[in-house]
Design an enzyme around this catalytic site. Sequence first.
Site, PDB file in Angstrom:
ATOM      1  N   ASN A  78       0.789  -1.241   0.000  1.00  0.00           N
ATOM      2  CA  ASN A  78       0.000   0.000   0.000  1.00  0.00           C
ATOM      3  C   ASN A  78       0.818   1.285   0.000  1.00  0.00           C
ATOM      4  OD1 ASN A  78       0.502  -0.962   2.698  1.00  0.00           O
ATOM      5  ND2 ASN A  78      -0.810   0.668   3.439  1.00  0.00           N
ATOM      6  N   GLU A  80       4.934  -4.309  12.068  1.00  0.00           N
ATOM      7  CA  GLU A  80       4.017  -3.189  11.826  1.00  0.00           C
ATOM      8  C   GLU A  80       2.812  -3.790  11.130  1.00  0.00           C
ATOM      9  OE1 GLU A  80       4.428   0.043  12.636  1.00  0.00           O
ATOM     10  OE2 GLU A  80       6.410  -0.230  13.499  1.00  0.00           O
ATOM     11  N   CYS A  93      -3.010   1.429   6.735  1.00  0.00           N
ATOM     12  CA  CYS A  93      -3.027   0.800   8.069  1.00  0.00           C
ATOM     13  C   CYS A  93      -3.585   1.732   9.135  1.00  0.00           C
ATOM     14  CB  CYS A  93      -1.631   0.329   8.449  1.00  0.00           C
ATOM     15  SG  CYS A  93      -0.417   1.646   8.465  1.00  0.00           S
TER      16      CYS A  93
HETATM   17  P1  NAP Z   1       0.531  -9.069   3.510  1.00  0.00           P
HETATM   18  O1  NAP Z   1      -0.291  -9.918   2.632  1.00  0.00           O
HETATM   19  O2  NAP Z   1       0.681  -9.459   4.936  1.00  0.00           O
HETATM   20  O3  NAP Z   1       1.976  -8.993   2.799  1.00  0.00           O
HETATM   21  C1  NAP Z   1       2.974  -8.159   3.278  1.00  0.00           C
HETATM   22  C2  NAP Z   1       4.319  -8.699   2.836  1.00  0.00           C
HETATM   23  O4  NAP Z   1       4.545  -9.946   3.489  1.00  0.00           O
HETATM   24  C3  NAP Z   1       4.415  -8.975   1.342  1.00  0.00           C
HETATM   25  O5  NAP Z   1       5.710  -8.681   0.899  1.00  0.00           O
HETATM   26  C4  NAP Z   1       4.159 -10.468   1.283  1.00  0.00           C
HETATM   27  O6  NAP Z   1       4.690 -11.097   0.163  1.00  0.00           O
HETATM   28  C5  NAP Z   1       4.883 -10.911   2.525  1.00  0.00           C
HETATM   29  N1  NAP Z   1       4.481 -12.227   3.015  1.00  0.00           N
HETATM   30  C6  NAP Z   1       3.265 -12.781   3.000  1.00  0.00           C
HETATM   31  N2  NAP Z   1       3.317 -14.011   3.562  1.00  0.00           N
HETATM   32  C7  NAP Z   1       4.601 -14.202   3.941  1.00  0.00           C
HETATM   33  C8  NAP Z   1       5.303 -15.274   4.568  1.00  0.00           C
HETATM   34  N3  NAP Z   1       4.689 -16.403   4.929  1.00  0.00           N
HETATM   35  N4  NAP Z   1       6.617 -15.128   4.815  1.00  0.00           N
HETATM   36  C9  NAP Z   1       7.256 -14.006   4.457  1.00  0.00           C
HETATM   37  N5  NAP Z   1       6.658 -12.964   3.835  1.00  0.00           N
HETATM   38  C10 NAP Z   1       5.346 -13.066   3.594  1.00  0.00           C
HETATM   39  O7  NAP Z   1       0.035  -7.573   3.522  1.00  0.00           O
HETATM   40  P2  NAP Z   1      -0.378  -6.631   2.309  1.00  0.00           P
HETATM   41  O8  NAP Z   1      -1.686  -7.098   1.782  1.00  0.00           O
HETATM   42  O9  NAP Z   1       0.752  -6.439   1.361  1.00  0.00           O
HETATM   43  O10 NAP Z   1      -0.552  -5.257   3.115  1.00  0.00           O
HETATM   44  C11 NAP Z   1      -1.692  -4.970   3.831  1.00  0.00           C
HETATM   45  C12 NAP Z   1      -1.481  -5.129   5.313  1.00  0.00           C
HETATM   46  O11 NAP Z   1      -0.342  -4.416   5.743  1.00  0.00           O
HETATM   47  C13 NAP Z   1      -2.654  -4.537   6.081  1.00  0.00           C
HETATM   48  O12 NAP Z   1      -3.027  -5.410   7.117  1.00  0.00           O
HETATM   49  C14 NAP Z   1      -2.087  -3.252   6.631  1.00  0.00           C
HETATM   50  O13 NAP Z   1      -2.728  -2.781   7.787  1.00  0.00           O
HETATM   51  C15 NAP Z   1      -0.676  -3.633   6.879  1.00  0.00           C
HETATM   52  N6  NAP Z   1       0.162  -2.434   6.948  1.00  0.00           N
HETATM   53  C16 NAP Z   1       0.658  -2.049   8.162  1.00  0.00           C
HETATM   54  C17 NAP Z   1       1.420  -0.884   8.257  1.00  0.00           C
HETATM   55  C18 NAP Z   1       1.994  -0.431   9.561  1.00  0.00           C
HETATM   56  O14 NAP Z   1       2.932   0.363   9.537  1.00  0.00           O
HETATM   57  N7  NAP Z   1       1.494  -0.878  10.696  1.00  0.00           N
HETATM   58  C19 NAP Z   1       1.659  -0.129   7.113  1.00  0.00           C
HETATM   59  C20 NAP Z   1       1.130  -0.563   5.904  1.00  0.00           C
HETATM   60  C21 NAP Z   1       0.390  -1.718   5.833  1.00  0.00           C
HETATM   61  P3  NAP Z   1       3.766 -11.407  -1.116  1.00  0.00           P
HETATM   62  O15 NAP Z   1       3.357 -10.080  -1.636  1.00  0.00           O
HETATM   63  O16 NAP Z   1       4.656 -12.175  -2.002  1.00  0.00           O
HETATM   64  O17 NAP Z   1       2.592 -12.202  -0.613  1.00  0.00           O
END
Ligand code: NAP
Length: 473
Positions: free
Chosen positions: A149, A245, A279
Site C-alpha cells: 500500500n 508493523e 493501516c
Molecule cells: P501481507 O499480505 O501481509 O503482505 C505483506 C508482505 O509480506 C508482502 O511482501 C508479502 O509477500 C509478505 N508475506 C506474506 N506471507 C509471507 C510469509 N509467509 N513469509 C514471508 N513474507 C510473507 O500484507 P499486504 O496485503 O501487502 O498489506 C496490507 C497489510 O499491511 C494490512 O493489514 C495493513 O494494515 C498492513 N500495513 C501495516 C502498516 C503499519 O505500519 N502498521 C503499514 C502498511 C500496511 P507477497 O506479496 O509475495 O505475498
Amino acid sequence: MEMFVAGDWVDRSERIEVRDPFDDAVLDTVPAATYDDVETVLAASVDGSRVARAMTTFERSAVLGRVGDLVEERSQSFARTIAQEGSKTIREARKEVSRCVNTLRSSAEEARRICGETIPFDSFPGGEQRKGYYERMPVGVVLAITPFNDPLNLVAHKLGPAIAAGNAVILKPATVTPLSAIELTRAFLEAGLPPQVLQTITGYGSVIGDPLVSDERVRMISFTGGVEAGRHITARAGIKKIGMELGSNSPVIVWRDADLEWAVESCVSGAFWAAGQNCIGVQRIYVHRDVYDQFSAAFAARSDSYRIGDKLDEATDMGPMITEAEASRVEQWIGRAVESGATVLAGGDRSGTLVQPTVLEKVPSSVEVHCDEVFGPTVNLYPVGDLDKAIVEANSLNFGLHAAVFTRDVDTAFKIAGGLECGGVMINDSTDYRLDTMPFGGVKNSGLGREGIRFSIEEMTEPKVVCWLLRDV
Ligand code: NAP
C-alpha cells in the site's frame, strides 16, 4: 525488471507479471525467486554485513543523503510508478514520494546521532576502578518485508534506518508492487552504496518467506503487513529480533463541541486515502448523539462527491483496490453487514477493482466491517452519548495503531487521549496522520516495536558494553 542478488542484477525463467489494478494492463515483469536464490541471498548477506559495518558514519550518511536527492530529482517517475503499480492516485503518489525523500534525509541525519553513553560502574560495590561505556552496534543482517500500500516510503522506512545503523539488508517487496522498490534499489546503488549491502529479492512470500525468516543468518526481521502473515512469520522466526508493523481498525471519537465541517473533511480523507488500503485509515467513527444527524448527512454527501477512477487523472480522488479479489472481499463484507441490519448511507457498489466510498450505520458488532480490518474504502458511523462508553467502544477490538478525537474542549481531549489503547492519538485530525520521524507502531495485534527513523535505528542496533578495570589507579 530484474532483482538484485549478491551484487548483480539477475533474471529467472519464471517471471511474475506486475499489473495496473485499474485496467489490468501488464506494466512489467519481475523474476520469481527460487529456493536456491534464497540461499545465495543469505550467504551474500553475511559478506554484506561485514562491508556495511566497515563503512564510516559519514559514508553511510552521505549515501543516504544522495539517495534522497536522487528520489527528489526523479519524483515524477517514482510517483508514476507508485500510481501505476498500486492503488494510489497520482496526487497521493506524489505525497508518498516527498515523504520518502524526508525519510531518506532523516536517515542520513540520524546516522550521525547513533550514540552510546558512559556507564558509572562504581554505582555499586564491586564496580570500583572500572570505567566504560556502551555503543550501539548494527544487528548484522536485516530482512525487510514490505506491503503493497506504500510501495516506496515503507521500503525507505526500512532501508534508510537499517543502512544508517550499519546493517546489510535483504529486501522482499510485496509481489504486486515490486517496481518502486526496484527503482529505489537502483538509486541506492547509484548513490554509492556498496552493492554487497543491499539485496532485493522478488518472489512470492508463500515460497521464499519461510526459508528467509527462519534462517539464523538473519538477525532481525522488519515486517510490515497483515496480522495473518505477521503471525506466521513470528512463529517461524526463531531467536532473532522482530519488528511487526501490522494492521488495525482505527476508531475516531467526534464530540459534540467539535468543528464538524473539519471533522467531516478530515475523516473522509482518512477513510478513503489509497482506497482505504491504509493501516491507519479511519474505520469506525463514534459521533456524539447531539450532532450525529448533522455529521452523518455531511459525511455521506462528501463521500458521494468523491471522484473515483483513473489514477493518473489529476481530478481523481480515489483509485481502485489492489486486486479484484480484494475488491470482491470488501463487497461481500458490505453485503454481510447489510444482511445483518446495517444501512448504507453512501456508496456500497463495486465495479471490477473500483469500490465506491462506502458509509455504513447501524452496523452490528458481529460483522467483519465492524470487528476486522477492512483495508478498503468503507467506514462505519455510530451514535454515542457517554464519553466513557465511547472510549470503551473505541478500545473494544484487538487492534491499536492510531485513534483520534475531535473536540474543542481540552479536558475531553486529554481524557480521551489518556484512555485510548493505541500507539498514537491524533487530536482534531484523523487517524491517518503520521510524521515519518515520530515513533510509529501499535499495541495488541497492531504490532511489536516502533518505526520512525530514530526508533527504527534503536530496534536495528544492539548495545555493546566496553568496561575497563583500571588496576593501578
Ligand atoms: P501481507 O499480505 O501481509 O503482505 C505483506 C508482505 O509480506 C508482502 O511482501 C508479502 O509477500 C509478505 N508475506 C506474506 N506471507 C509471507 C510469509 N509467509 N513469509 C514471508 N513474507 C510473507 O500484507 P499486504 O496485503 O501487502 O498489506 C496490507 C497489510 O499491511 C494490512 O493489514 C495493513 O494494515 C498492513 N500495513 C501495516 C502498516 C503499519 O505500519 N502498521 C503499514 C502498511 C500496511 P507477497 O506479496 O509475495 O505475498
